[in-house]
Design an enzyme around this catalytic site. Structure first.
Site, short mmCIF file in Angstrom:
data_model
loop_
_atom_site.label_atom_id
_atom_site.label_comp_id
_atom_site.label_asym_id
_atom_site.label_seq_id
_atom_site.Cartn_x
_atom_site.Cartn_y
_atom_site.Cartn_z
N ASN A 36 0.83 -1.20 0.00
CA ASN A 36 0.00 0.00 0.00
C ASN A 36 0.87 1.26 0.00
O ASN A 36 1.95 1.26 0.56
CB ASN A 36 -0.92 0.01 1.22
CG ASN A 36 -1.83 -1.20 1.24
OD1 ASN A 36 -2.01 -1.85 0.20
ND2 ASN A 36 -2.38 -1.52 2.38
N ASP A 56 -0.53 4.18 1.09
CA ASP A 56 -1.36 5.14 1.82
C ASP A 56 -0.77 5.64 3.14
O ASP A 56 -1.32 6.57 3.75
CB ASP A 56 -2.77 4.55 2.06
CG ASP A 56 -2.75 3.21 2.80
OD1 ASP A 56 -1.83 2.97 3.61
OD2 ASP A 56 -3.68 2.42 2.59
N HIS A 89 5.73 -0.46 -2.89
CA HIS A 89 5.27 0.30 -4.06
C HIS A 89 5.35 1.80 -3.85
O HIS A 89 4.66 2.57 -4.51
CB HIS A 89 3.84 -0.11 -4.43
CG HIS A 89 3.74 -1.54 -4.93
ND1 HIS A 89 2.59 -2.27 -4.93
CD2 HIS A 89 4.70 -2.37 -5.42
CE1 HIS A 89 2.82 -3.49 -5.42
NE2 HIS A 89 4.10 -3.57 -5.72
N CYS A 109 12.00 13.25 -7.79
CA CYS A 109 12.52 13.78 -9.06
C CYS A 109 12.37 12.71 -10.14
O CYS A 109 12.77 11.57 -9.95
CB CYS A 109 14.00 14.17 -8.90
SG CYS A 109 14.71 14.72 -10.46
N1 APR Z 1 -9.43 -7.63 5.40
C1 APR Z 1 -8.52 -8.40 4.72
N2 APR Z 1 -8.55 -8.54 3.39
C2 APR Z 1 -9.51 -7.91 2.69
C3 APR Z 1 -10.47 -7.09 3.31
C4 APR Z 1 -10.41 -6.96 4.73
N3 APR Z 1 -11.28 -6.22 5.41
N4 APR Z 1 -11.28 -6.59 2.35
C5 APR Z 1 -10.84 -7.07 1.17
N5 APR Z 1 -9.76 -7.88 1.37
C6 APR Z 1 -8.96 -8.59 0.37
C7 APR Z 1 -9.68 -8.92 -0.92
O1 APR Z 1 -10.41 -10.15 -0.77
C8 APR Z 1 -8.51 -9.08 -1.89
O2 APR Z 1 -8.01 -10.41 -1.89
O3 APR Z 1 -7.91 -7.74 -0.03
C9 APR Z 1 -7.44 -8.16 -1.30
C10 APR Z 1 -7.15 -6.92 -2.13
O4 APR Z 1 -6.60 -7.33 -3.35
P1 APR Z 1 -6.08 -6.28 -4.45
O5 APR Z 1 -7.12 -5.21 -4.64
O6 APR Z 1 -5.64 -7.07 -5.63
O7 APR Z 1 -4.87 -5.56 -3.70
P2 APR Z 1 -3.34 -5.97 -3.60
O8 APR Z 1 -3.16 -7.43 -3.47
O9 APR Z 1 -2.77 -5.08 -2.55
O10 APR Z 1 -2.81 -5.51 -5.02
C11 APR Z 1 -1.43 -5.50 -5.24
O11 APR Z 1 -1.66 -4.34 -7.34
O12 APR Z 1 -3.25 -2.74 -7.83
C12 APR Z 1 -1.88 -2.99 -7.77
O13 APR Z 1 0.04 -1.76 -7.12
C13 APR Z 1 -1.28 -2.07 -6.73
O14 APR Z 1 -0.23 -2.56 -4.61
C14 APR Z 1 -1.26 -2.97 -5.50
C15 APR Z 1 -0.99 -4.35 -6.08
#
Ligand code: APR
Length: 226
Positions: free
Chosen positions: A86, A88, A103, A111
């Site tokens: 993340n 954030d 990330h 820059c």
């Molecule tokens: N608690 C735990 N997990 C959760 C919750 C929760 N309350 N709500 C949703 N999730 C899970 C979803 O089921 C999903 O498997 O979080 C996951 C989010 O997945 P993605 O949106 O694919 O996020 P992420 O794995 O962090 O993506 C990786 O991809 O979008 C790019 O660069 C961006 O860092 C990001 C990377």
């Protein structure tokens, strides 16, 4: 312990995931095309408008029980390396120290030529590097870009060296972050996933906690403190 978090841990803080962040004015843009060095080169002003919009959303969000529990967990185990996908900054705001930002960080200004993160007080459409005059860009890793070398090295070493690996709130689809759990398994760590929607990789893990990070993590911490 080595912990990898993804967008899911910030879901309970109402931070939209990268993929579902496209609303209103931005709905017509594909984030996979926008979050690229090519898009920045083509139209830096457009990219800055998008990132300022995303910064506003995240600045208004607060860390949730999952973030706070992870910060507390660090004080309950001999060593905890927290790696997040993340951008954030909510782990830091919840009190986690030394967070490895795989990330980058949404609020960093970097820059676009020399890569260094800089401070400035420019309020313009496209700020310029105070050192070399090149365009500044948001300090995040875009599609097609390499993960910062330090973050990669420290994370891989922590995954190889841990006894317990937690994969929290990530779909485990984006590499190299998704490979960290495999490294931990190869080195005989116990691997667990926390996610309300069990991922396709969970079959390889030792434990699966099918729930929200904001519920499971505080319970985990409580079980370690009683
Ligand atoms: N608690 C735990 N997990 C959760 C919750 C929760 N309350 N709500 C949703 N999730 C899970 C979803 O089921 C999903 O498997 O979080 C996951 C989010 O997945 P993605 O949106 O694919 O996020 P992420 O794995 O962090 O993506 C990786 O991809 O979008 C790019 O660069 C961006 O860092 C990001 C990377």
């Amino acid at each position: 312990m080595c912990v990898l978090t993804g967008a899911g841990i910030s879901a309970e803080s109402n931070v939209p995931t990268f993929r579902d962040a496209q609303q209103g004015l931005w709905a017509k843009y594909d984030p996979h095309e926008l979050a690229t060095p090519e898009a920045f080169e083509r139209d830096p002003e457009l990219l800055w408008r998008w990132y300022r919009w995303r910064r506003e959303i995240v600045a208004a969000a607060e860390p949730n029980a999952g973030h706070f529990a992870l910060a507390e967990l660090a004080g309950l185990v001999p060593r905890l390396t927290l790696v997040t996908q993340n951008v954030d900054g909510l782990h830091q705001r919840a009190g986690s120290a030394s967070v490895i930002e795989f990330h980058g960080n949404l609020f960093a200004d970097q820059c676009s030529v020399e890569g260094r993160v800089v401070e400035h007080d420019q309020h313009v459409d496209v700020p310029l590097c105070p050192h070399c005059g090149a365009n500044l860009r948001p300090g995040v890793v875009w599609f097609g870009e390499a993960i910062p070398e330090d973050a990669l090295n420290v994370s891989f070493a922590a995954a190889a060296d841990c006894d317990v690996f937690l994969s929290i709130g990530t779909s485990s689809l984006v590499f190299p972050a998704a490979g960290l759990a495999d490294i931990a398994r190869e080195h005989c760590a116990t691997v667990a996933e926390i996610n309300p929607n069990t991922t396709s990789r969970a079959a390889n893990y030792d434990y699966v906690f099918a729930g929200n990070a904001g519920d499971v993590l505080p319970e985990m911490v409580e079980s370690l403190t009683v």
